[in-house]
Write an enzyme that holds these catalytic residues in place. Structure first.
Site, PDB file in Angstrom:
ATOM      1  N   THR A 129     -14.010 -13.737 -64.020  1.00  0.00           N
ATOM      2  CA  THR A 129     -14.609 -12.613 -63.294  1.00  0.00           C
ATOM      3  C   THR A 129     -16.130 -12.508 -63.440  1.00  0.00           C
ATOM      4  OG1 THR A 129     -14.778 -10.198 -63.356  1.00  0.00           O
ATOM      5  CG2 THR A 129     -13.902 -11.240 -65.309  1.00  0.00           C
ATOM      6  N   GLU A 131     -17.515  -9.892 -63.968  1.00  0.00           N
ATOM      7  CA  GLU A 131     -17.779  -8.904 -65.019  1.00  0.00           C
ATOM      8  C   GLU A 131     -18.326  -9.580 -66.282  1.00  0.00           C
ATOM      9  OE1 GLU A 131     -17.302  -5.311 -65.169  1.00  0.00           O
ATOM     10  OE2 GLU A 131     -17.396  -5.620 -63.015  1.00  0.00           O
ATOM     11  N   TYR A 153     -12.744  -4.852 -70.965  1.00  0.00           N
ATOM     12  CA  TYR A 153     -12.141  -5.806 -70.013  1.00  0.00           C
ATOM     13  C   TYR A 153     -12.958  -7.102 -69.996  1.00  0.00           C
ATOM     14  CZ  TYR A 153     -11.337  -7.922 -65.398  1.00  0.00           C
ATOM     15  OH  TYR A 153     -11.086  -8.800 -64.372  1.00  0.00           O
ATOM     16  N   LYS A 157     -11.968 -10.918 -71.071  1.00  0.00           N
ATOM     17  CA  LYS A 157     -12.034 -12.004 -70.093  1.00  0.00           C
ATOM     18  C   LYS A 157     -12.968 -13.127 -70.566  1.00  0.00           C
ATOM     19  CE  LYS A 157      -9.447 -11.228 -66.399  1.00  0.00           C
ATOM     20  NZ  LYS A 157      -8.587 -12.251 -65.779  1.00  0.00           N
TER      21      LYS A 157
HETATM   22  O1  G4F Z   1     -13.830  -1.178 -57.605  1.00  0.00           O
HETATM   23  P1  G4F Z   1     -14.173  -1.173 -59.044  1.00  0.00           P
HETATM   24  O2  G4F Z   1     -13.285  -0.414 -59.940  1.00  0.00           O
HETATM   25  O3  G4F Z   1     -14.287  -2.683 -59.471  1.00  0.00           O
HETATM   26  P2  G4F Z   1     -15.012  -3.421 -60.693  1.00  0.00           P
HETATM   27  O4  G4F Z   1     -15.200  -2.533 -61.852  1.00  0.00           O
HETATM   28  O5  G4F Z   1     -16.234  -4.075 -60.151  1.00  0.00           O
HETATM   29  O6  G4F Z   1     -13.939  -4.507 -61.095  1.00  0.00           O
HETATM   30  C1  G4F Z   1     -13.245  -5.290 -60.122  1.00  0.00           C
HETATM   31  O7  G4F Z   1     -13.967  -6.465 -59.812  1.00  0.00           O
HETATM   32  C2  G4F Z   1     -14.137  -7.384 -60.900  1.00  0.00           C
HETATM   33  C3  G4F Z   1     -14.891  -8.586 -60.369  1.00  0.00           C
HETATM   34  O8  G4F Z   1     -16.247  -8.400 -60.575  1.00  0.00           O
HETATM   35  C4  G4F Z   1     -12.780  -7.789 -61.462  1.00  0.00           C
HETATM   36  F1  G4F Z   1     -12.925  -8.611 -62.515  1.00  0.00           F
HETATM   37  C5  G4F Z   1     -12.011  -6.565 -61.886  1.00  0.00           C
HETATM   38  O9  G4F Z   1     -10.697  -6.972 -62.296  1.00  0.00           O
HETATM   39  C6  G4F Z   1     -11.880  -5.620 -60.686  1.00  0.00           C
HETATM   40  O10 G4F Z   1     -11.105  -6.254 -59.698  1.00  0.00           O
HETATM   41  O11 G4F Z   1     -15.649  -0.581 -59.246  1.00  0.00           O
HETATM   42  C7  G4F Z   1     -16.768  -1.087 -58.565  1.00  0.00           C
HETATM   43  C8  G4F Z   1     -17.985  -0.199 -58.847  1.00  0.00           C
HETATM   44  C9  G4F Z   1     -18.211   0.120 -60.321  1.00  0.00           C
HETATM   45  O12 G4F Z   1     -19.577   0.006 -60.635  1.00  0.00           O
HETATM   46  C10 G4F Z   1     -17.788   1.572 -60.453  1.00  0.00           C
HETATM   47  O13 G4F Z   1     -18.495   2.291 -61.462  1.00  0.00           O
HETATM   48  O14 G4F Z   1     -17.754   1.050 -58.192  1.00  0.00           O
HETATM   49  C11 G4F Z   1     -18.152   2.096 -59.064  1.00  0.00           C
HETATM   50  N1  G4F Z   1     -17.420   3.315 -58.699  1.00  0.00           N
HETATM   51  C12 G4F Z   1     -17.997   4.464 -58.232  1.00  0.00           C
HETATM   52  N2  G4F Z   1     -17.070   5.389 -58.036  1.00  0.00           N
HETATM   53  C13 G4F Z   1     -16.092   3.515 -58.786  1.00  0.00           C
HETATM   54  C14 G4F Z   1     -15.868   4.842 -58.364  1.00  0.00           C
HETATM   55  N3  G4F Z   1     -15.065   2.704 -59.157  1.00  0.00           N
HETATM   56  C15 G4F Z   1     -13.803   3.196 -59.100  1.00  0.00           C
HETATM   57  N4  G4F Z   1     -12.765   2.386 -59.437  1.00  0.00           N
HETATM   58  N5  G4F Z   1     -13.549   4.490 -58.721  1.00  0.00           N
HETATM   59  C16 G4F Z   1     -14.539   5.351 -58.342  1.00  0.00           C
HETATM   60  O15 G4F Z   1     -14.295   6.514 -57.989  1.00  0.00           O
END
Ligand code: G4F
Length: 373
Positions: A129, A131, A153, A157
């Site tokens: 990832t 990440e 996480y 990873k």
């Molecule tokens: O959609 P996210 O939760 O994905 P994140 O953390 O980037 O992780 C995903 O992608 C990775 C690949 O880079 C994978 F390894 C991992 O398994 C997963 O699939 O969040 C994306 C961004 C973050 O910065 C978070 O802080 O969106 C921001 N965010 C803002 N509001 C939010 C929210 N994320 C989530 N989940 N929910 C919110 O309400």
């Protein structure tokens, strides 16, 4: 004829379901590992169950014996280790579980292959990832960018990435990591930010939700289409040499841009006002059949609940190596098309759910009034 037998961990997930379809189309015998559970979580692969070349086995990344048994029985020529606790926020709440599955789980898969004496016959793909780049030290990120994991996480990873590299060098195994940047689709879990947004846009536009609460709107991501990324996973294992690859589009957008674009597709024009925790998205216009009474209402707000203790805010991948060495096309589906695919799918899903709910309400009313018995 050459045996083409794939074993997929995490087969019930977004990537596992697309990869299964892709490999079945390529003539593979596909085996998936599923966990025993009292809840039904097989929706994404329901259409594949019963197909001649598609088989499921019980197993768990936390249970090495189950892995040895399945690997020994299936004797795969390729393993795709996609299973993980994949939610970054959840890893702060369940760090030990995350480490067991996302770090030690990878070791268990590698050891299962060795225990079955398949280390020279079976190629292994590890779902790594972006990440790993975490608190980024370089923009954009490529295969040589230093890692700086920034969540439980990502730390787990990182172990997965290094143990794969170690087994490649120590035992000459063909095992590699795909360093995947965010990849989304209409099958994405509903708590990841993109799907949370597209579902909310569909529900708000159809009058079934009032407001969407989000965390950090400034966060930047390189979002691609999961269906395109599974092809690259396969290409990595068809390569002559076992190597790690970045899989990304090379294009970056903020969460705010994703919201703006998704709502536009759902017939709602937003204007963002204020800053930080006080930022809101106000409806300034509607198109199509969207209810005009939404105009002037605050439809998006920021909530501290969705902020992370440490957040990764600047992910932007450089897919040059995958393009050059694997011939993979990172630009197949644009950001705009990805958002459109997801919103259109959720608009249809929400409309169908709304219609079903209406039928249930009418039926209850007719039963109560004795119109139907
Ligand atoms: O959609 P996210 O939760 O994905 P994140 O953390 O980037 O992780 C995903 O992608 C990775 C690949 O880079 C994978 F390894 C991992 O398994 C997963 O699939 O969040 C994306 C961004 C973050 O910065 C978070 O802080 O969106 C921001 N965010 C803002 N509001 C939010 C929210 N994320 C989530 N989940 N929910 C919110 O309400």
């Amino acid at each position: 004829m050459e045996r083409k037998v794939a074993l997929i961990t995490g087969v019930t997930g977004q990537d596992g379901s697309y990869l299964s379809e892709f490999l079945l189309d390529k003539g593979y015998e596909v085996h998936g590992i599923i966990r025993r559970s009292s809840v039904d979580y097989r929706e994404r692969i329901a259409h594949l169950e019963g197909k001649q070349n598609f088989h499921l086995h019980f197993g768990d990344l936390g249970d090495s014996m189950s892995l040895v048994k399945v690997v020994g029985k299936v004797r795969p020529t390729e393993i795709y280790n996609l299973a993980a606790q994949s939610h970054v926020q959840v890893s702060f709440d369940s760090p030990e579980f995350t480490a067991d599955v996302d770090a030690t789980g990878v070791l268990r898969v590698l050891e299962a292959v060795r225990a079955c004496g398949l280390e020279k016959e079976c190629r292994i793909y590890q779902a790594s990832t972006s990440e790993l780049y975490g608190k980024v030290e370089e923009v954009p990120q490529n295969e040589n960018t230093p890692f700086h994991p920034y969540s439980p996480y990502a730390v787990a990873k990182l172990y997965g990435f290094w143990i794969v590299k170690e087994y490649r060098e120590a035992y000459d195994m063909f095992c590699c990591s795909g360093i995947l940047f965010n990849h989304e689709s209409e099958r994405r879990g509903e708590t990841f930010v993109t799907r949370k947004i597209t579902l909310a846009a569909a529900r708000i536009s159809q009058g079934l939700q009032d407001k969407l609460y989000l965390g950090n709107l400034d966060s930047l991501r390189d979002w691609g289409y999961a269906k395109d990324y599974v092809e690259c996973m396969w290409l990595i294992l068809q390569n002559k040499k076992a190597e790690d690859f970045v899989i990304a589009t090379g294009v970056q957008h903020s969460v705010r841009e994703f919201v703006d674009y998704a709502f536009k597709h759902a017939g709602i024009q937003l204007e963002f006002r204020g800053e930080g925790l006080n930022e809101v998205g106000v409806c300034v216009g509607v198109t199509g059949n969207t209810n005009p009474e939404l105009v002037g209402k605050t439809l998006v707000a920021v909530s501290e609940d969705f902020y992370r203790p440490t957040d990764v805010v600047n992910l932007w991948g450089d897919p040059t190596k995958a393009r050059a060495k694997l011939g993979w096309n990172p630009s197949k589906t644009s950001f705009e098309d990805l958002v459109k695919i997801m919103v259109e799918s959720d608009m249809a899903k929400v409309a169908a759910e709304g219609a079903a709910a209406k039928v249930r309400t009418n039926l209850a009313e007719y039963l109560e009034k004795g119109i139907v018995k």
